[in-house]
Write an enzyme that holds these catalytic residues in place. Structure first.
Site, PDB file in Angstrom:
ATOM      1  N   ASN A 484       4.729  18.660 -32.343  1.00 33.88           N
ATOM      2  CA  ASN A 484       4.904  18.517 -30.894  1.00 33.88           C
ATOM      3  C   ASN A 484       3.862  17.545 -30.377  1.00 33.88           C
ATOM      4  OD1 ASN A 484       5.029  18.811 -28.119  1.00 33.88           O
ATOM      5  ND2 ASN A 484       5.594  20.969 -28.247  1.00 33.88           N
ATOM      6  N   ASP A 485       4.283  16.287 -30.252  1.00 36.51           N
ATOM      7  CA  ASP A 485       3.382  15.218 -29.822  1.00 36.51           C
ATOM      8  C   ASP A 485       2.732  15.490 -28.476  1.00 36.51           C
ATOM      9  OD1 ASP A 485       3.364  13.134 -31.744  1.00 36.51           O
ATOM     10  OD2 ASP A 485       5.440  12.701 -31.248  1.00 36.51           O
ATOM     11  N   CYS A 486       3.307  16.397 -27.755  1.00 39.59           N
ATOM     12  CA  CYS A 486       2.849  16.607 -26.377  1.00 39.59           C
ATOM     13  C   CYS A 486       1.915  17.803 -26.237  1.00 39.59           C
ATOM     14  CB  CYS A 486       4.049  16.744 -25.461  1.00 39.59           C
ATOM     15  SG  CYS A 486       5.019  15.238 -25.477  1.00 39.59           S
ATOM     16  N   GLN A 501      -1.862  10.932 -26.613  1.00 37.93           N
ATOM     17  CA  GLN A 501      -2.056  11.103 -28.049  1.00 37.93           C
ATOM     18  C   GLN A 501      -3.276  10.361 -28.564  1.00 37.93           C
ATOM     19  OE1 GLN A 501       1.296  10.328 -26.944  1.00 37.93           O
ATOM     20  NE2 GLN A 501       1.728  12.510 -27.038  1.00 37.93           N
TER      21      GLN A 501
END
Ligand code: BGC
Ligand code: NOJ
Length: 813
Positions: A484-486, A501
């Site tokens: 989950n990049d967020c 990021q």
């Protein structure tokens, strides 16, 4: 509401109106040269890298949205009417319209005022150019005199620079025109060794290469002044915006049909062969390419080759079930999308501008899972490319550029799930092919040819990167983010516009990810098995003990009573816990941990699945978390920036729904697994296209969740790990045919009402025709298997290896 229908025989989606709820696109090209084309002929082409080698210009988020493409204007000289067969950009009403998106080609037909025009676009195999065949037919009873004007706008190669650096770019454009070929040679005079050309296989009646002369400074593409006037102006671009436009005049008797073959191609040339005379480019390679498609027969042959190519790829896994929607997803559209995501990663779609992201480390490894059975050799090459961007300590560049194959410094490293996906991708390749020699390949670290190790050593570094980076609870540190990049637990960004990021992350070694723990337990056994296959028994045992520890740690510190926790934050506080006010339960650790078998024996996995169903399920799929974040949390990052219900903030993130499907099959819940599958599989959503809005033949990344205003509306179609994971879920977990290290494993988990189905699977050179029957209406459990009439022990069919066709009979019960 539907806007078209599937044609399963021709393997096409047929669109009946140009006014789809959003541009519905297709991809052309398989290897080096690619095109995106919408149902109204919008889109663009590029060579290998959508950012650095863009052939034609495309303006994202334009008004109207999808303007710019390969347009063919039909000008009727008898009444001065003009129109375009794809409706856009002229938008003149058509008497007939149809767009057929097929495998690697798109065919658009428009008819108006007694003339029908078919525009067929494709990229032949092994060819660096787009072929457009225009077939013009007089459907009236009178003679017709018409002109066809082609139009493509050239991009000055670097798509990013092309949209920003106008003080330079408006003075650099250069072209040459010779016979029926327009050559775009901007910057060829200096450092470039490549040019583009646009040709037609017929004598032309005029041309234009200067955009302003063709369109008119105050006109739009819906009324180019040359088309309005009905006569090309023979303009030669000098700076400004070079375009390619040919005029071909035709006289057609009633019923007569003529065709023209246009080519939009790319040529790369050795430095010493660049020029034919001072300032005159060497046209030989272009002319040779044009020669290849001089006739209709050439085009037909290339189309047949393309069809055969796809026939062969798709033949690797074919199902015959009673459900048309399932058949068309498994047999055609899902593997097709897997090929596209494998080729493009997340670079170029109608939502990805082609200039933002390169190839993702985790993305490309996951894309492999859905592609590896199609062309394993290409998967192998990809694995080696990805591994070469790994660092010595096992961490990895999050992305790399397809053209240079080098890691992307702007994004850098620190996404702590990344390394593990390399084990998964490599294991998938070995399971499919049996080829363990890939493990002995020498692969650089950080693309440095002087610092290499075997691929096996890379995998070992991946595995131990997790073990060397554990946090206070013994769970893996999350770094900048995991899948989950967020979820950015170390970012603490309060400057608008900063990347969530890549902003200098605080060096706290506290924030931990339960998801990475689950992933470690899921892929770890493959690493241990590879050790064993290499005779490294002690290493295998050591790996297993790390996996066992991680499983125990996850149960001790990663379970919250009724479901798995998501993470611990920078302060060591729980995320994804009932103690939280918002974001109490997340989908990812439920899927991944249960897929890994964590908590199955203890009955906790069952609990987690019940919690998912109770708290995260909706009629359009399972949302990422609940309740959504209603405000920005500095310690959580980007996840809390999206309005509730969108993207990672409680959207239906289609990528991880299949993890739940697979998890349910681990528990034997075939009905539920298939229910989750059919809620998001595009073919099942065709009837609600007005709500879903995206193409009904491919997955989208996200469908707005139940907290969103536009619940059910999808976005980001095509380029998403959703394609590969849904393919894995349906073909391997639900239908249950899975390549394994020592053979083909058969272990379906299906809705109990199913009577059975038949699958043809090509595996390591043999063809297995697998007939599965379910006389007792169970969901899971193999009672017996026979191979060519002989009983098989267990559920793995050992490879026969004679290249023949073998009959497998499976009885569930
Ligand atoms: C998106 C993610 C994406 C990330 C990195 C975010 O805005 O929501 O899906 O992975 O950007 O590009
Ligand atoms: C899209 C990214 O490409 C992928 O790597 C990531 O896992 C998902 N977004 C979820 O954030």
């Amino acid at each position: 509401m539907k806007f078209g229908q599937f044609d399963d025989v021709r393997k096409e989606y047929v669109i009946n109106t140009p006014q789809t709820p959003y541009p519905w696109i297709n991809y052309l090209g398989n290897e080096q040269f690619f095109g995106l084309i919408s149902n109204t002929a919008g889109g663009y082409t590029f060579y290998r890298d959508a950012r650095l080698r863009r052939l034609t210009r495309y303006r994202y988020n334009n008004i109207p949205l999808d303007t710019g493409g390969r347009y063919y204007y039909l000008r009727d000289h008898d009444n001065n009417d003009f129109w375009t067969p794809g409706w856009m950009p002229v938008k003149r009403e058509l008497d007939f319209y149809e767009c057929r998106h097929g495998l690697g080609y798109t065919s658009i037909t428009g008819e108006r005022g007694g003339i029908s025009v078919n525009q067929l676009a494709f990229i032949p195999l092994g060819y660096n150019g787009e072929v457009h065949r225009l077939t013009i037919k007089n459907t009236s009873n009178a003679n017709k005199t018409v002109s066809l004007f082609s139009f493509a706008e050239f991009c000055l190669w670097n798509a990013q620079d092309d949209m920003t650096n106008f003080q330079r770019n408006l003075s650099t454009g250069e072209v040459e025109v010779q016979d029926s070929v327009i050559y775009h040679k901007t910057e060829y005079r200096e450092r470039r060794n490549h040019y583009a050309f646009y040709s037609v296989n017929r004598k032309i009646d005029g041309f234009d290469t200067d955009r302003e002369s063709f369109v008119g400074l105050y006109n739009g593409l819906h009324e180019p002044q040359v088309v309005v006037a009905g006569k090309a102006s023979n303009s030669v671009a000098s700076g400004w915006s070079p375009i390619g436009s040919h005029e071909v005049k035709l006289t057609l008797a009633p019923g007569e049909e003529q065709s023209l073959v246009f080519i939009l191609g790319y040529v790369e040339i050795p430095e010493e062969e660049k020029w034919e005379a001072p300032s005159v480019i060497n046209k030989k390679p272009a002319l040779a390419m044009i020669e290849q498609f001089a006739t209709d027969a050439d085009v037909d042959r290339a189309l047949q080759e393309l069809a055969a190519y796809w026939e062969n790829l798709l033949s690797k896994y074919q199902i015959n079930s009673g459900d048309d929607k399932l058949n068309r997803m498994v047999n055609i559209w899902n593997p097709y999308q897997c090929m596209v995501t494998f080729n493009m990663s997340r670079s170029a779609s109608y939502f990805e501008s082609g200039i933002g992201r390169g190839m993702g480390f985790r993305d490309s490894n996951q894309d492999l899972l859905g592609f590896v059975h199609q062309i394993p050799e290409r998967a192998k090459e990809r694995i080696l490319d990805i591994a070469a961007t790994q660092f010595e300590d096992g961490s990895a560049y999050h992305q790399y550029q397809p053209l240079t194959k080098k890691g992307n410094n702007e994004v850098g490293t620190g996404f702590n799930d990344d390394p593990l996906w390399l084990i998964l991708g490599t294991a998938a390749y070995i399971k499919e092919t049996g080829d363990t020699s890939i493990l002995d390949e020498q692969v650089p670290f950080d693309s440095n040819p002087n610092n290499t190790a075997t691929l096996f050593e890379h995998l070992k570094r991946s595995f131990y990167h997790v073990i060397n980076n554990l946090g206070p609870h013994g769970l893996p540190l999350i770094g900048r983010a995991d899948w989950n990049d967020c979820l950015n637990l170390n970012c603490f960004s309060n400057e608008p516009g900063e990347s969530f990021q890549t902003t200098a992350n605080i060096e706290g070694r506290v924030a931990e990810s339960v998801f990475i723990a689950g992933l470690f337990v899921f892929v770890g056994p493959d690493f241990a098995e590879l050790c064993r296959m290499r005779g490294l028994e002690a290493e295998a045992n050591e790996a297993v003990s790390h996996i066992d520890n991680m499983r125990a740690t996850t149960l001790n510190h990663g379970f919250d009573g009724d479901w798995f926790l998501r993470a611990y934050d920078h302060y060591g506080e729980k995320i994804g816990s009932k103690e939280n006010e918002e974001g109490q339960i997340f989908i990812e650790p439920q899927g991944m941990c249960v897929m890994a078998g964590i908590g199955v024996e203890e009955g906790l996995a069952d609990k987690a699945m019940v919690s998912v169903q109770e708290r995260l399920d909706t009629k359009y799929g399972i949302v990422l978390q609940q309740p959504p974040y209603s405000k920005y949390y500095l310690n959580l990052g980007e996840i809390s920036t999206y309005p509730p219900g969108y993207k990672e903030n409680a959207g239906i993130f289609c990528h991880n729904n299949p993890w739940i499907m697979i998890a349910e099959t681990v528990l034997g819940h075939g009905d539920r697994a298939f229910e989750v599958y059919s809620k998001i599989a595009p073919a099942y959503l065709e009837d609600i296209s007005e709500i879903h809005r995206m193409e009904p033949y491919v997955y989208s990344q996200m469908i707005a969740g139940k907290d969103a205003v536009r619940h059910g509306e999808a976005k980001n179609s095509w380029l998403t790990g959703t394609a590969a994971w849904n393919y894995v879920a349906i073909t391997q977990a639900i239908l249950g045919i899975q390549a394994d290290f020592n053979g083909l494993k058969v272990d379906p988990c299906i809705p109990s009402a199913w009577d059975g189905f038949e699958i043809t699977r090509v595996f390591r050179g043999d063809t297995y025709v697998i007939k599965i029957s379910n006389p007792n209406h169970v969901s899971k459990g193999v009672k017996s298997i026979t191979l060519n009439g002989a009983a098989v022990e267990g559920i793995v069919i050992p490879p026969v290896g004679d290249g023949g066709t073998h009959e497998v009979v499976v009885v569930l019960g």
